[in-house]
Design an enzyme around this catalytic site. Structure first.
Site, PDB file in Angstrom:
ATOM      1  N   LYS A  45       0.848  -1.205   0.001  1.00 40.32           N
ATOM      2  CA  LYS A  45      -0.036   0.050  -0.040  1.00 40.32           C
ATOM      3  C   LYS A  45       0.677   1.238   0.013  1.00 40.32           C
ATOM      4  O   LYS A  45       0.387   2.311   0.134  1.00 40.32           O
ATOM      5  CB  LYS A  45      -0.990  -0.127   1.021  1.00 40.32           C
ATOM      6  N   LYS A  47       2.389   2.506   2.232  1.00 42.73           N
ATOM      7  CA  LYS A  47       2.071   3.487   3.509  1.00 42.73           C
ATOM      8  C   LYS A  47       3.219   3.074   4.431  1.00 42.73           C
ATOM      9  O   LYS A  47       3.577   1.972   4.677  1.00 42.73           O
ATOM     10  CB  LYS A  47       0.779   3.056   4.025  1.00 42.73           C
TER      11      LYS A  47
HETATM   12  N1  C2G Z   1     -12.700   5.347   6.065  1.00 42.42           N
HETATM   13  C1  C2G Z   1     -13.919   6.385   6.071  1.00 42.42           C
HETATM   14  N2  C2G Z   1     -13.705   7.764   6.259  1.00 42.42           N
HETATM   15  C2  C2G Z   1     -12.564   8.208   6.379  1.00 42.42           C
HETATM   16  C3  C2G Z   1     -11.421   7.415   6.259  1.00 42.42           C
HETATM   17  C4  C2G Z   1     -11.428   6.133   6.092  1.00 42.42           C
HETATM   18  O1  C2G Z   1     -15.212   5.617   6.282  1.00 42.42           O
HETATM   19  N3  C2G Z   1     -12.550   9.407   6.142  1.00 42.42           N
HETATM   20  C5  C2G Z   1     -12.918   4.195   5.968  1.00 42.42           C
HETATM   21  C6  C2G Z   1     -12.216   3.598   5.002  1.00 42.42           C
HETATM   22  O2  C2G Z   1     -12.998   3.633   3.699  1.00 42.42           O
HETATM   23  C7  C2G Z   1     -11.860   2.067   5.107  1.00 42.42           C
HETATM   24  C8  C2G Z   1     -11.607   2.269   6.754  1.00 42.42           C
HETATM   25  O3  C2G Z   1     -12.106   3.525   7.330  1.00 42.42           O
HETATM   26  O4  C2G Z   1     -13.089   1.355   4.905  1.00 42.42           O
HETATM   27  C9  C2G Z   1     -10.173   2.249   6.864  1.00 42.42           C
HETATM   28  O5  C2G Z   1      -9.242   3.344   6.363  1.00 42.42           O
HETATM   29  P1  C2G Z   1      -8.104   3.034   6.049  1.00 42.42           P
HETATM   30  O6  C2G Z   1      -7.150   2.795   6.989  1.00 42.42           O
HETATM   31  O7  C2G Z   1      -7.629   4.239   4.809  1.00 42.42           O
HETATM   32  O8  C2G Z   1      -7.951   1.734   5.142  1.00 42.42           O
HETATM   33  P2  C2G Z   1      -7.398   1.411   3.529  1.00 42.42           P
HETATM   34  O9  C2G Z   1      -5.857   1.875   3.274  1.00 42.42           O
HETATM   35  O10 C2G Z   1      -8.422   1.932   2.698  1.00 42.42           O
HETATM   36  O11 C2G Z   1      -7.197  -0.105   3.635  1.00 42.42           O
HETATM   37  O12 C2G Z   1      -7.949  -4.521   2.108  1.00 42.42           O
HETATM   38  C10 C2G Z   1      -8.507  -3.229   2.277  1.00 42.42           C
HETATM   39  C11 C2G Z   1      -7.330  -2.262   2.798  1.00 42.42           C
HETATM   40  O13 C2G Z   1      -6.818  -2.774   3.941  1.00 42.42           O
HETATM   41  C12 C2G Z   1      -8.040  -1.107   3.256  1.00 42.42           C
END
Ligand code: C2G
Length: 130
Positions: A45, A47
């Protein structure tokens, strides 16, 4: 006992994450969070997390909506996780809409929930940098 699962990095935990977790839990009785490991974040990712996996896991386990935290180590594990953990519903924020529909083939309901628009880890880092 309806079991729900969601996946994510959850670094710099914020209210957008909490909004997602609260609504995910409301879809069932038991919420599993598959938390991206540091390795998965870095390699897959691109990250670099502020908090380590163990620190992010500790934070998530303190949330009333979360019943179990497991590691997310690769993109492929979802297909087996839904059977391994007897998951009824898979939930992700709608930035992932459509990306995990294949889980319906595994007998899993797939739900994409609206993201909380104005908050993100990137935004937090930018604002703090000012
Ligand atoms: N999220 C949200 N609103 C935000 C930020 C994040 O609803 N303002 C949700 C994202 O859509 C996700 C969850 O919170 O469902 C976790 O966000 P992240 O940690 O950014 O996850 P991500 O990097 O999208 O990883 O296999 C799937 C991945 O691991 C998802």
């Amino acid at each position: 006992m309806k079991r729900v699962i969601t996946y994510g990095t959850f670094d710099l935990l914020h209210y957008g994450h909490i909004n997602l977790l609260r609504r995910a839990k409301a879809l069932g009785d038991y919420l599993i969070v598959a938390l991206s490991t540091d390795e998965f974040n870095r390699v897959e990712k691109n990250k670099v997390c502020y908090f380590s996996y163990e620190e992010r896991k500790l934070l998530l386990e303190a949330i009333r909506y979360v019943d179990l935290v497991i590691p997310e180590e690769n993109w492929e594990q979802k297909r087996t996780d839904v059977h391994l953990y007897r998951v009824d519903t898979f939930v992700m924020g709608d930035d992932w809409t459509g990306k995990f529909d294949f889980l319906k083939e595994e007998g899993c309901e797939v739900v994409y929930l609206p993201r909380t628009p104005e908050i993100s880890t990137t935004q937090i880092k930018t604002d703090l940098h000012k």
